[in-house]
Design a protein around this motif. Structure first.
Motif, PDB file in Angstrom:
ATOM      1  N   PHE A  87       0.872  -1.359  -0.096  1.00  0.00           N
ATOM      2  CA  PHE A  87      -0.179   0.053   0.143  1.00  0.00           C
ATOM      3  C   PHE A  87       0.890   1.317   0.049  1.00  0.00           C
ATOM      4  O   PHE A  87       1.787   1.280   0.837  1.00  0.00           O
ATOM      5  CB  PHE A  87      -0.988  -0.009   1.158  1.00  0.00           C
ATOM      6  CG  PHE A  87      -1.878  -0.888   1.011  1.00  0.00           C
ATOM      7  CD1 PHE A  87      -3.048  -0.951   0.080  1.00  0.00           C
ATOM      8  CD2 PHE A  87      -2.387  -1.579   2.331  1.00  0.00           C
ATOM      9  CE1 PHE A  87      -3.994  -1.746   0.067  1.00  0.00           C
ATOM     10  CE2 PHE A  87      -3.516  -2.604   2.231  1.00  0.00           C
ATOM     11  CZ  PHE A  87      -4.281  -2.652   1.081  1.00  0.00           C
ATOM     12  N   ILE A  88       0.568   2.227  -0.860  1.00  0.00           N
ATOM     13  CA  ILE A  88       1.154   3.578  -0.791  1.00  0.00           C
ATOM     14  C   ILE A  88       0.138   4.501  -0.690  1.00  0.00           C
ATOM     15  O   ILE A  88      -0.684   4.817  -1.600  1.00  0.00           O
ATOM     16  CB  ILE A  88       2.023   3.832  -2.050  1.00  0.00           C
ATOM     17  CG1 ILE A  88       1.186   3.421  -3.520  1.00  0.00           C
ATOM     18  CG2 ILE A  88       3.276   2.839  -2.216  1.00  0.00           C
ATOM     19  CD1 ILE A  88       1.646   3.929  -4.598  1.00  0.00           C
ATOM     20  N   SER A  89       0.152   5.193   0.314  1.00  0.00           N
ATOM     21  CA  SER A  89      -1.208   5.884   0.825  1.00  0.00           C
ATOM     22  C   SER A  89      -0.928   6.805   1.921  1.00  0.00           C
ATOM     23  O   SER A  89       0.061   6.368   3.008  1.00  0.00           O
ATOM     24  CB  SER A  89      -2.297   4.920   1.125  1.00  0.00           C
ATOM     25  OG  SER A  89      -3.535   5.748   1.647  1.00  0.00           O
ATOM     26  N   GLY A  90      -1.646   7.828   2.321  1.00  0.00           N
ATOM     27  CA  GLY A  90      -1.700   8.695   3.423  1.00  0.00           C
ATOM     28  C   GLY A  90      -2.428   8.086   4.515  1.00  0.00           C
ATOM     29  O   GLY A  90      -2.588   8.597   5.644  1.00  0.00           O
ATOM     30  N   GLN A  91      -3.217   6.891   4.011  1.00  0.00           N
ATOM     31  CA  GLN A  91      -4.316   6.246   4.734  1.00  0.00           C
ATOM     32  C   GLN A  91      -3.813   5.272   5.713  1.00  0.00           C
ATOM     33  O   GLN A  91      -4.092   4.086   5.611  1.00  0.00           O
ATOM     34  CB  GLN A  91      -5.457   5.895   4.006  1.00  0.00           C
ATOM     35  CG  GLN A  91      -5.969   7.022   3.211  1.00  0.00           C
ATOM     36  CD  GLN A  91      -6.525   8.206   3.854  1.00  0.00           C
ATOM     37  OE1 GLN A  91      -7.104   8.175   4.869  1.00  0.00           O
ATOM     38  NE2 GLN A  91      -6.267   9.427   3.371  1.00  0.00           N
ATOM     39  N   ILE A  92      -2.660   5.734   6.698  1.00  0.00           N
ATOM     40  CA  ILE A  92      -2.161   4.606   7.127  1.00  0.00           C
ATOM     41  C   ILE A  92      -3.228   3.706   8.233  1.00  0.00           C
ATOM     42  O   ILE A  92      -3.060   2.472   8.296  1.00  0.00           O
ATOM     43  CB  ILE A  92      -0.885   5.107   8.253  1.00  0.00           C
ATOM     44  CG1 ILE A  92      -0.221   6.049   7.475  1.00  0.00           C
ATOM     45  CG2 ILE A  92      -0.327   4.123   9.141  1.00  0.00           C
ATOM     46  CD1 ILE A  92       0.675   5.130   6.317  1.00  0.00           C
ATOM     47  N   SER A  93      -3.941   4.434   8.679  1.00  0.00           N
ATOM     48  CA  SER A  93      -4.863   3.428   9.615  1.00  0.00           C
ATOM     49  C   SER A  93      -5.669   2.578   8.747  1.00  0.00           C
ATOM     50  O   SER A  93      -6.030   1.261   9.328  1.00  0.00           O
ATOM     51  CB  SER A  93      -5.924   4.330  10.515  1.00  0.00           C
ATOM     52  OG  SER A  93      -6.777   5.252   9.732  1.00  0.00           O
ATOM     53  N   GLN A  94      -6.225   2.773   7.691  1.00  0.00           N
ATOM     54  CA  GLN A  94      -6.788   1.939   6.599  1.00  0.00           C
ATOM     55  C   GLN A  94      -5.827   0.994   6.221  1.00  0.00           C
ATOM     56  O   GLN A  94      -6.299  -0.181   6.069  1.00  0.00           O
ATOM     57  CB  GLN A  94      -7.469   2.838   5.442  1.00  0.00           C
ATOM     58  CG  GLN A  94      -8.541   3.653   5.968  1.00  0.00           C
ATOM     59  CD  GLN A  94      -9.048   4.529   4.581  1.00  0.00           C
ATOM     60  OE1 GLN A  94      -8.281   5.202   4.028  1.00  0.00           O
ATOM     61  NE2 GLN A  94     -10.335   4.278   4.252  1.00  0.00           N
ATOM     62  N   ALA A  95      -4.681   1.240   6.015  1.00  0.00           N
ATOM     63  CA  ALA A  95      -3.745   0.298   5.644  1.00  0.00           C
ATOM     64  C   ALA A  95      -3.313  -0.831   6.558  1.00  0.00           C
ATOM     65  O   ALA A  95      -3.506  -1.915   6.402  1.00  0.00           O
ATOM     66  CB  ALA A  95      -2.493   0.980   5.275  1.00  0.00           C
ATOM     67  N   ARG A  96      -3.319  -0.506   7.839  1.00  0.00           N
ATOM     68  CA  ARG A  96      -3.173  -1.242   9.189  1.00  0.00           C
ATOM     69  C   ARG A  96      -4.578  -2.298   9.286  1.00  0.00           C
ATOM     70  O   ARG A  96      -4.123  -3.188   9.412  1.00  0.00           O
ATOM     71  CB  ARG A  96      -2.813  -0.491  10.273  1.00  0.00           C
ATOM     72  CG  ARG A  96      -1.457   0.025  10.404  1.00  0.00           C
ATOM     73  CD  ARG A  96      -1.162   0.761  11.776  1.00  0.00           C
ATOM     74  NE  ARG A  96       0.170   1.280  11.553  1.00  0.00           N
ATOM     75  CZ  ARG A  96       0.448   2.565  12.015  1.00  0.00           C
ATOM     76  NH1 ARG A  96      -0.336   3.066  12.561  1.00  0.00           N
ATOM     77  NH2 ARG A  96       1.779   3.061  11.956  1.00  0.00           N
TER      78      ARG A  96
END
Length: 153
Positions: A87-96
């Protein structure tokens, strides 16, 4: 930055990113490092078709594509095809929260050299080579993540 090992140079990557400038810069950096990048796409259907035509060694997926969370269902599809996802994203909580469908995440904004190191690290790790230190900012989603070296600041 250290040179890439021959085991991953030339590996095929798929980039699914809706920010055109980010995608083009990322593609250029990865190709300069010796990777083969499939055509860029920002649409899940196109990404799946590209992956079926030429199974990439790793898919780099933005979670939010055009303001929707299309990246997570896409990562599930890739996992079913045995294609690892970063994942390459600013949405770290969603990635986790979706770590069961990805091998890791690198938060935006990132330096292109960090992405090259992260891709190299993940591909080598997937081959069983754990000799490289984990690159700055890369979060690895793996059963043995606790055994991996911590981020070096």
């Amino acid at each position: 930055m250290e040179p890439l090992e021959p085991s991953v140079t030339g590996a095929t990557l798929l980039i699914v990113e809706d920010e055109v400038l980010v995608a083009m810069t990322l593609k250029s950096e990865l190709e300069d490092a010796g990777f083969h990048v499939l055509d860029l796409t920002d649409r899940p259907g196109e990404a799946l078709a590209a992956a079926q035509a030429c199974k990439p060694a790793l898919a780099l997926v933005n979670i939010e594509l055009h303001g929707r969370d299309d990246g997570i269902p896409l990562a599930r599809e890739f996992k079913a095809m045995d294609i690892p996802v970063l994942f390459i994203s600013g949405q770290i909580s969603q990635a986790r929260s979706a770590q069961s469908v990805a091998v890791g995440s690198l938060p935006k904004p990132y330096h292109p050299a960090h992405m090259v190191m992260a891709v190299n690290y993940l591909l080598r790790h997937l081959e069983g080579d754990e000799s490289l230190p984990r690159p700055q900012g890369l979060e690895v989603f793996a059963e043995n993540a606790a055994e991996m070296e911590p981020d070096e600041a």
